[in-house]
Write a protein that holds these residues in place. Sequence first.
Motif, PDB file in Angstrom:
ATOM      1  N   UNK A 150       0.797  -1.301   0.082  1.00 52.99           N
ATOM      2  CA  UNK A 150      -0.061   0.070   0.211  1.00 52.99           C
ATOM      3  C   UNK A 150       0.846   1.294  -0.104  1.00 52.99           C
ATOM      4  N   UNK A 151       1.994   1.228   0.919  1.00 54.23           N
ATOM      5  CA  UNK A 151       3.066   2.430   0.856  1.00 54.23           C
ATOM      6  C   UNK A 151       3.521   2.579  -0.654  1.00 54.23           C
ATOM      7  N   UNK A 152       3.850   1.599  -1.349  1.00 51.67           N
ATOM      8  CA  UNK A 152       4.666   1.717  -2.522  1.00 51.67           C
ATOM      9  C   UNK A 152       3.510   2.285  -3.552  1.00 51.67           C
ATOM     10  N   UNK A 153       2.269   1.589  -3.462  1.00 51.79           N
ATOM     11  CA  UNK A 153       1.236   2.066  -4.417  1.00 51.79           C
ATOM     12  C   UNK A 153       0.871   3.561  -4.448  1.00 51.79           C
ATOM     13  N   UNK A 154       1.063   4.210  -2.804  1.00 42.52           N
ATOM     14  CA  UNK A 154       0.521   5.571  -2.719  1.00 42.52           C
ATOM     15  C   UNK A 154       1.738   6.564  -3.067  1.00 42.52           C
ATOM     16  N   UNK A 155       2.896   6.143  -3.618  1.00 39.93           N
ATOM     17  CA  UNK A 155       3.984   6.942  -3.929  1.00 39.93           C
ATOM     18  C   UNK A 155       3.649   7.543  -5.230  1.00 39.93           C
TER      19      UNK A 155
END
Length: 221
Positions: free
Chosen positions: A216-221
């Motif tokens: 999720x963190x990578x997708x929000x970047x």
Amino acid sequence: MTGVPASAGGGTGRPAPGGKLGAAAVNQASLWNIANILTMVRLVLVPAFVLLLLQDGGYDPAWRAWAWAAFAVAMITDIFDGHLARTYNLVTDFGKIADPIADKAIMASGLICLSALGDLPWWVTGVILFRELGITLMRFWVIRHGVIPASRGGKMKTLAQGAAVGMYVLALTGPLATLRFWVMALAVALTVLTGLDYVRQAIVLRRKGLARERAVAEADR
């Protein structure tokens, strides 16, 4: 049998509108339901059980029979309160907190008293209590990633522990005294094995949870 008066739903049996206020009213009304009352009875039985077991130095067969009766009632209410709560939608925040406390309190008090009386080795009490406390802390450790469901082995462990402690509470002799030794051995074995399985599940659950968070963190970047 939900503990919610009909007036809460306007006399129709449906939940009353009103958002958070309506939900709060339902939760408040449902606190005094049969499942929670059984949990409260079990909490009250803990000190009663200890007093009965330790009467006259803890070795009077009659008092120990009464202690066994209190312990048996506590174990029976443990079976029924959870079943009633799930079946009739009587789950409350109080029940979620008080039910496991009552379960562990009655079992811990029995084990500690039996060891203090010299009927049960302290290492047995230590293993069981360490497992129960450890698993409880571990559940909090992974709770943000998910809930570890109760397994069939865990239910068998609880049944074996209850049967074993109950048999040790009674003043048994002869073959029955030998039988209770093996029942307790089974309970200890299940305690250790299910504890290790819960640890495995917690590690897997935490790894999956961390992986989802990274994704999720990578997708929000």
